[in-house]
Design an enzyme around this catalytic site. Structure first.
Site, PDB file in Angstrom:
ATOM      1  N   ASP A   1       0.850  -1.172   0.000  1.00 36.89           N
ATOM      2  CA  ASP A   1       0.000   0.000   0.000  1.00 36.89           C
ATOM      3  C   ASP A   1       0.897   1.236   0.000  1.00 36.89           C
ATOM      4  O   ASP A   1       2.047   1.182   0.457  1.00 36.89           O
ATOM      5  CB  ASP A   1      -0.904  -0.022   1.234  1.00 36.89           C
ATOM      6  CG  ASP A   1      -1.828   1.177   1.287  1.00 36.89           C
ATOM      7  OD1 ASP A   1      -2.593   1.372   0.336  1.00 36.89           O
ATOM      8  OD2 ASP A   1      -1.760   1.929   2.280  1.00 36.89           O
TER       9      ASP A   1
ATOM     10  N   ASP B   1      -0.230   5.175   0.508  1.00 41.20           N
ATOM     11  CA  ASP B   1      -0.529   6.190   1.515  1.00 41.20           C
ATOM     12  C   ASP B   1      -0.413   5.591   2.909  1.00 41.20           C
ATOM     13  O   ASP B   1      -1.118   4.646   3.254  1.00 41.20           O
ATOM     14  CB  ASP B   1      -1.947   6.738   1.316  1.00 41.20           C
ATOM     15  CG  ASP B   1      -2.090   7.547   0.042  1.00 41.20           C
ATOM     16  OD1 ASP B   1      -1.273   8.448  -0.169  1.00 41.20           O
ATOM     17  OD2 ASP B   1      -3.015   7.272  -0.738  1.00 41.20           O
TER      18      ASP B   1
END
Length: 336
Positions: free
Chosen positions: A22, A24
C-alpha cells in the site's frame, strides 16, 4: 500457549516473493516518503522480493505514481510496478459492458486513463447515453459530478467504484476519502456499487496478473482495507504503524480481522518474525517481554518499537481477549 501471529525462520523478504505495498501511510504520506522506506525496500529487493506498489487512491495514473516513487528514491521503480484501484475497476467494467462502451466518469485522469486503455469512452453527463457509472477519488470531485452520477444510477445504470476508503491520510491529517463520496451517492440513491479496491479481491488479482509472484504478502497500514482485503484474498499480511491504524487498533482487532505479522514500519520486511510464547498474563518474543497489569500491557527487555516487542504485545493482547474477553490498553511509550 503459542501466538496467533505468523512466524518465520527467515526475513519476510526471503519467505515471500512479492510484497504488495500500500502507498498512503506505508511508503509515503502526501509528498514525503515515510522515514526509512526506501532503504527497507532496497534491502527487500536485495533479498529477492518483487515490489508491487498498489493503491486504492484513483486520483493519479500509474505513471504519475511511479514518477513520485522514483523522486522519493524507491528502488528500481517501473511504471508497471504500480497498480491502482482505477486499473482494477476499469478491468471490471470492461468485462461487464460491450467493447467501446460509453461510461459516465466521476473522477479525474487517474480513472479516465485506465478506462480509455480498456477501450471505453468517458463522458460527464447522462445526456451522452452512458451504459455505466464509474467513480474514483479525485480532490476536485464536487456536487455536480455526484449529482450526475446519482441521476444515472436512479435511471438504472450499474455503478462501479474504485474503492470505499472512508478516509485518506494527508500531511495535515486525516481527510475524507472516496468512500465518503460514495456514501453521498448511496444516500441519494439507495444503491450499492460494485467495488474493485481493497478490501475486495479485484485489486489483488490485478496486481498478481500484472506483476507476478507466487507467494504474495500484503503490506498495509489499514485494518479495514489492507488487512481485511488480504484476508478476503487468502493472502498473508504485514501491518505497519506509519499510517491510519494504530497499535491499539491492532490490539483491539477481532478474530478474522487480524494481520499475520506486525512491525513499526517497512523495516519489518527484513527481520525474522520469531515465535511468541504466551503464558497467562505474560508473553515472550526473543528479548522482549510483555506483561499485563490492571488492563495495561507494558514491555521490558527490548525497545518498544522493535518487532519482537510489538509481537509480544499483540500476541498477549489477542490471547487475553480470546480467553477472557479482556480488552487491554497498550503502554503509551510503545510504538505510536
Amino acid at each position: 500457549m503459542t501466538s496467533g501471529l505468523g512466524s518465520t525462520s527467515a526475513p519476510l523478504s526471503s519467505a515471500y516473493d512479492l510484497a504488495m505495498l500500500d502507498l498512503d501511510g506505508v511508503v509515503y504520506v502526501g509528498p514525503d516518503a515515510v522515514a526509512g522506506a526506501a532503504e527497507s525496500l532496497r534491502s527487500a529487493r536485495g533479498n529477492g522480493m518483487r515490489l508491487a506498489y498498489i493503491t486504492n487512491n484513483a486520483s493519479r495514473t500509474p505513471r504519475e505514481v511511479a514518477e513520485h516513487l522514483r523522486a522519493l528514491s524507491m528502488p528500481d521503480v517501473e511504471d508497471h510496478d504500480v497498480v491502482t484501484s482505477a486499473q482494477a475497476v476499469a478491468h471490471l467494467v470492461a468485462d461487464a459492458v460491450p467493447a467501446g462502451s460509453v461510461v459516465l466518469l466521476v473522477g479525474g485522469d487517474g480513472l479516465r486513463v485506465p478506462l480509455e486503455e480498456r477501450g471505453l469512452r468517458c463522458v460527464t453527463t447522462i445526456d451522452d447515453d452512458p451504459v455505466a457509472v464509474v467513480q474514483g477519488f479525485h480532490p476536485d470531485v464536487g456536487w455536480r459530478q455526484l449529482a450526475e452520477a446519482s441521476f444515472a444510477i436512479q435511471a438504472g445504470l450499474p455503478w462501479f467504484v474504485s474503492n470505499t476508503d472512508m478516509t485518506i491520510p494527508t500531511p495535515r491529517g486525516i481527510a475524507p476519502g472516496n468512500g465518503s463520496l460514495v456514501q453521498t451517492i448511496r444516500n441519494a440513491t439507495g444503491a450499492e456499487p460494485i467495488v474493485a479496491g481493497k478490501p475486495e479481491q479485484a485489486l489483488f488479482d490485478e496486481t498478481v496478473e500484472r506483476v507476478g509472484g507466487g507467494r504474495p504478502l500484503m503490506v498495509g497500514d489499514r485494518l479495514d482495507t489492507d488487512i481485511d482485503g488480504a484476508i478476503n484474498a487468502g493472502v498473508d499480511s504485514l501491518a505497519v504503524l506509519t499510517g491510519v491504524s494504530s497499535l491499539q487498533d491492532i490490539v483491539d482487532a477481532a478474530p478474522g480481522h487480524r494481520p499475520t505479522f506486525v512491525s513499526a514500519d517497512l523495516a519489518g520486511l527484513n527481520v525474522v518474525h520469531a515465535d511468541v510464547t504466551v503464558d497467562r498474563d505474560r508473553a515472550r518474543c526473543g528479548d522482549a517481554r510483555a506483561t499485563e497489569r490492571e488492563g495495561t500491557i507494558a514491555v521490558s527487555g527490548a525497545d518498544g518499537r522493535s518487532t519482537n516487542a510489538l509481537r509480544a504485545v499483540v500476541a498477549l493482547s489477542w490471547s487475553l481477549r480470546d480467553r477472557s474477553d479482556l480488552r487491554v490498553t497498550v503502554d503509551g511509550t510503545l510504538a505510536p
